[in-house]
Design an enzyme around this catalytic site. Sequence first.
Site, mmCIF file in Angstrom:
data_model
loop_
_atom_site.group_PDB
_atom_site.id
_atom_site.type_symbol
_atom_site.label_atom_id
_atom_site.label_comp_id
_atom_site.label_asym_id
_atom_site.label_seq_id
_atom_site.Cartn_x
_atom_site.Cartn_y
_atom_site.Cartn_z
ATOM 1 N N ASN A 212 -14.889 44.877 9.339
ATOM 2 C CA ASN A 212 -13.432 44.673 9.397
ATOM 3 C C ASN A 212 -12.677 45.892 9.927
ATOM 4 O OD1 ASN A 212 -13.225 46.246 7.058
ATOM 5 N ND2 ASN A 212 -11.847 44.808 6.033
ATOM 6 N N SER B 15 -10.894 39.563 6.357
ATOM 7 C CA SER B 15 -9.870 40.384 5.706
ATOM 8 C C SER B 15 -9.536 39.796 4.350
ATOM 9 C CB SER B 15 -8.599 40.413 6.569
ATOM 10 O OG SER B 15 -7.536 41.006 5.846
ATOM 11 N N ARG C 248 3.233 44.688 -1.827
ATOM 12 C CA ARG C 248 3.005 43.560 -2.736
ATOM 13 C C ARG C 248 4.117 43.501 -3.789
ATOM 14 N NH1 ARG C 248 -1.979 45.066 -1.047
ATOM 15 N NH2 ARG C 248 -3.841 43.730 -1.213
ATOM 16 N N SER D 19 -0.383 49.493 -0.106
ATOM 17 C CA SER D 19 -0.827 48.179 -0.606
ATOM 18 C C SER D 19 -0.001 47.742 -1.805
ATOM 19 C CB SER D 19 -2.293 48.238 -1.036
ATOM 20 O OG SER D 19 -3.089 48.730 0.000
ATOM 21 N N ASP E 284 -11.002 51.601 4.338
ATOM 22 C CA ASP E 284 -10.043 52.603 4.838
ATOM 23 C C ASP E 284 -10.517 54.020 4.536
ATOM 24 O OD1 ASP E 284 -8.532 50.567 5.767
ATOM 25 O OD2 ASP E 284 -6.875 50.785 4.352
#
Length: 428
Positions: free
Chosen positions: A337, A170, A27, A23, A314
């Site tokens: 999700n 999301s 980014r 992540s 997750d």
Amino acid sequence: MESLTLQPVSQINGEVNLPGSKSVSNRALLLAALAQGTTRLTNLLDSDDIRHMLNALKQLGVNYQLSTDKTVCEVEGLGSAFNASQALELYLGNAGTAMRPLAAALCLSQGEFVLTGEPRMKERPIGHLVDALRTAGADVTYLENENYPPLKITGTGLYGGEVEIDGSISSQFLTAFLMAAPLATADTVIRIKGDLVSKPYIDITLHIMAQFGVTVENRDYQEFFIPAGQTYQGAGDFLVEGDASSASYFLAAAAIKGGEVKVTGIGKKSIQGDVQFAHALEMMGAEIEWGDNYVIARRGELKAVDMDFNHIPDAAMTIAVAALFAEGTTSIRNVYNWRVKETDRLAAMATELRKVGAKVEEGNDYITIVPPTQLQHATIDTYDDHRMAMCFSLVALSDTPVTINDPKCTSKTFPDYFDKLAELSQPA
């Protein structure tokens, strides 16, 4: 298909230095590319999803130097949005952390772009983001199915203004828009429709934007105000935190069969919500110790939990497998999700847990797990989902072997996962 059989493990002990966070890596790479000046990223994750982002940035004219081991990357920022003199097709595999943010960033750019990926990417929704981008003046077309990639984007700039984003499926849609918004022509107000899922991932986004010199006003996650006329500034030396989701497997392994395991690269100051996984393990009965840059887990008598895991979807997958070693019925709630991730994780998890003997109830947005008295040796299908492979490796912490199909699917975030696990494992 390749498979890997893991023999029973009697004890888990040792230390793991975590690979960089997926992540954070993707980014930071995107913002470094848009920034004015140079950014040197260290502890960058070397994995498929990051490679897709790097390849796309190269096609978009971004210069960077990558170290031989691919964990240090020096990015020369463009100081503006991307510009392409000819039409480009960017192939992004199954990397949601590349597809969503690039879709928004390319709307700011000049040029014509097609964003595509592997078959599963074409089943992962993007409509809520596209709706918001169109409201802000973007020209985006669906090339196959409405609301899903592949997309054709004709860069026209974004004019900002008031935009509504549905946050219920999301958080990546909001992340993508937030990162593009400072380069819009007018101030942007983003209003959230529905319940915002995975909030901690928004915190990661805002934290990294701030490191690149941009301000966002967060009005209690219901509304975000982003002033126009801002420029991202190169962040100099940028250390990518260890991947907290990846830490979950080793911490859970210690809780089940420690010894103790120390993971380094995350700690109590981490910007990733998935470090909260350690608290969930603690509630199950594991012993947890926190440092600024490490977490230690030790074995405990594990008891079932009944929890809302919306904030850490997750890492919640790891709890589902740890539940096989806990006394009682574990309930993992509010994880709709899971259905739109690398695979439909609710269906996949239910199917594979049943194979090892668990009694499972799969709801629309929850799963409950009753462990069997004796785990059965099963061949686990992984659905091209890295987390399914890593989660089910924990079954070997019983006195039963487990066979994992397509173990190389961990290359999406953790190519050498099984080697790392073996280093900590003492065979039965």
